[in-house]
Design an enzyme around this catalytic site. Structure first.
Site, PDB file in Angstrom:
ATOM      1  N   CYS A 190       0.801  -1.228   0.000  1.00  0.00           N
ATOM      2  CA  CYS A 190       0.000   0.000   0.000  1.00  0.00           C
ATOM      3  C   CYS A 190       0.835   1.280   0.000  1.00  0.00           C
ATOM      4  O   CYS A 190       0.339   2.329  -0.413  1.00  0.00           O
ATOM      5  CB  CYS A 190      -0.930   0.008   1.210  1.00  0.00           C
ATOM      6  SG  CYS A 190      -1.995  -1.444   1.298  1.00  0.00           S
ATOM      7  N   HIS A 228      -2.903   7.027   2.045  1.00  0.00           N
ATOM      8  CA  HIS A 228      -3.340   5.766   1.448  1.00  0.00           C
ATOM      9  C   HIS A 228      -4.832   5.593   1.725  1.00  0.00           C
ATOM     10  O   HIS A 228      -5.290   5.743   2.857  1.00  0.00           O
ATOM     11  CB  HIS A 228      -2.553   4.593   2.022  1.00  0.00           C
ATOM     12  CG  HIS A 228      -3.165   3.276   1.706  1.00  0.00           C
ATOM     13  ND1 HIS A 228      -3.543   2.907   0.433  1.00  0.00           N
ATOM     14  CD2 HIS A 228      -3.503   2.226   2.518  1.00  0.00           C
ATOM     15  CE1 HIS A 228      -4.081   1.703   0.461  1.00  0.00           C
ATOM     16  NE2 HIS A 228      -4.060   1.273   1.716  1.00  0.00           N
ATOM     17  N   ASN A 270     -10.105   0.271  -1.440  1.00  0.00           N
ATOM     18  CA  ASN A 270      -8.666   0.187  -1.216  1.00  0.00           C
ATOM     19  C   ASN A 270      -8.016  -0.397  -2.456  1.00  0.00           C
ATOM     20  O   ASN A 270      -8.171  -1.583  -2.755  1.00  0.00           O
ATOM     21  CB  ASN A 270      -8.393  -0.696   0.011  1.00  0.00           C
ATOM     22  CG  ASN A 270      -6.915  -0.813   0.346  1.00  0.00           C
ATOM     23  OD1 ASN A 270      -6.052  -0.512  -0.472  1.00  0.00           O
ATOM     24  ND2 ASN A 270      -6.623  -1.268   1.551  1.00  0.00           N
TER      25      ASN A 270
END
Length: 316
Positions: free
Chosen positions: A113, A242, A272
């Site tokens: 990530c 993020h 995500n």
């Protein structure tokens, strides 16, 4: 030394949109359950005929067009991804081939990530060292390919997409560099809190451990990123974290103290998307005119390996 700056951005997502109501027909969940816990309403999911390198190439082509550069003018391609299936050709090599590049250096970076902010720092370092002048940096992931679509605690989080930035050398003597110094690190002892393991690989995480780490340990680190760049948090024009979970993004942004900044919340519409999330969210903010050119923007990635990396950049 020569510094570097981001001159253009691009993003791309598959056309298929998966809503919370769609997921409710697949697993025991509901729109209310998902939005109240993670803030996500929709995510884009690519089909089997849309490989990661195709998503990445679309985003990269858009960024190159925005920069007014031909593919042949790029001398380094960095692709941050954790969903590459094949070892070789690498994702960056495949993207370079799709874009018709001539002879760039190619490198994949897997820090999950926080991959894009690691890759952006690597591009900056390569330029400062004189190893490159024009770099295409891409974050791209197909998290849908590694989702366990029977696990309601994780499948509701994930989406597919790609975001890209063109980074070029800038001359000495500028008051502030276009890309500030990186602050990066990890917590190796807690690396198993986020996993992509097995055959076929599947995503899993210890949600509460990740939440506590992110909301308590990361805000002071993010403030130190601003200190290294010589930028007060009140000066930030945008904060792009993020895009993991709205319940993580909002507390971190609040604790940073960026009271005048636009806070990216692309997670609501995209889920995500791992390494794609930061460049994709920033590209959308810029495209919508929500951040002025030249404004200082905090980019801060975190997640898998319990790794993190952040820098302040000047908005293109």
């Amino acid at each position: 030394m020569t510094g570097s700056r981001v001159v253009a951005l691009g993003h791309y997502q598959p056309a298929k949109v998966l809503t919370n109501d769609d997921l409710a027909a697949m697993v025991d969940t509901s729109d209310e359950w998902i939005t109240s816990r993670v803030g996500i309403r929709t995510r884009h999911i690519g089909g089997p005929d849309e490989p990661v390198d195709e998503l990445a190439a679309h985003a990269g082509a858009k960024a190159l067009a925005g920069a007014g550069l031909l593919p042949a003018e790029v001398d380094l391609v960095l692709v941050a991804t954790s969903t590459a299936i094949d070892r070789s050709p690498s994702m960056s090599a495949r993207v370079a081939a799709r874009l018709g590049m001539e002879s760039p250096a190619v490198m994949d970076i897997n820090v999950v990530c926080s991959g894009f902010t690691h890759a952006l720092a690597t591009a900056d370092h390569a330029i400062r060292a004189g190893a490159a002048e024009r770099v295409l940096v891409i974050g791209a992931d197909k998290m849908g390919d590694i989702a366990d679509w029977t696990d309601r605690s994780t499948c509701v989080l994930l989406g597919d997409g790609a975001g890209a930035a063109v980074v070029v050398a800038e001359p000495d003597g500028v008051e502030r560099p276009g890309i500030g110094p990186v602050l990066w690190g990890s917590v190796p002892g807690m690396g198993n809190a986020v996993r992509i393991e097995g055959t076929p690989p599947r995503f899993a995480q210890e949600g509460q451990s990740v939440y506590r780490w992110a909301t308590t340990q990361l805000p002071p680190i993010a403030r130190k990123v601003c200190e290294k760049a010589g930028v007060a948090t009140e000066e930030l024009g945008a904060v792009v974290l993020h895009q993991a979970n709205l319940r993580i993004i909002e507390p971190i942004a609040r604790k940073i103290g960026a009271v005048n900044a636009v806070v990216a919340r692309d997670v609501v519409d995209s889920g995500n998307t791992s390494a794609a999330s930061i460049p994709m969210a920033l590209s959308k903010l810029v495209e919508r005119g929500e951040v002025h050119s030249g404004a200082p923007v905090l980019l801060f990635g975190f997640g898998g390996n319990l790794s993190y990396a952040g820098q302040v950049i000047r908005c293109p």
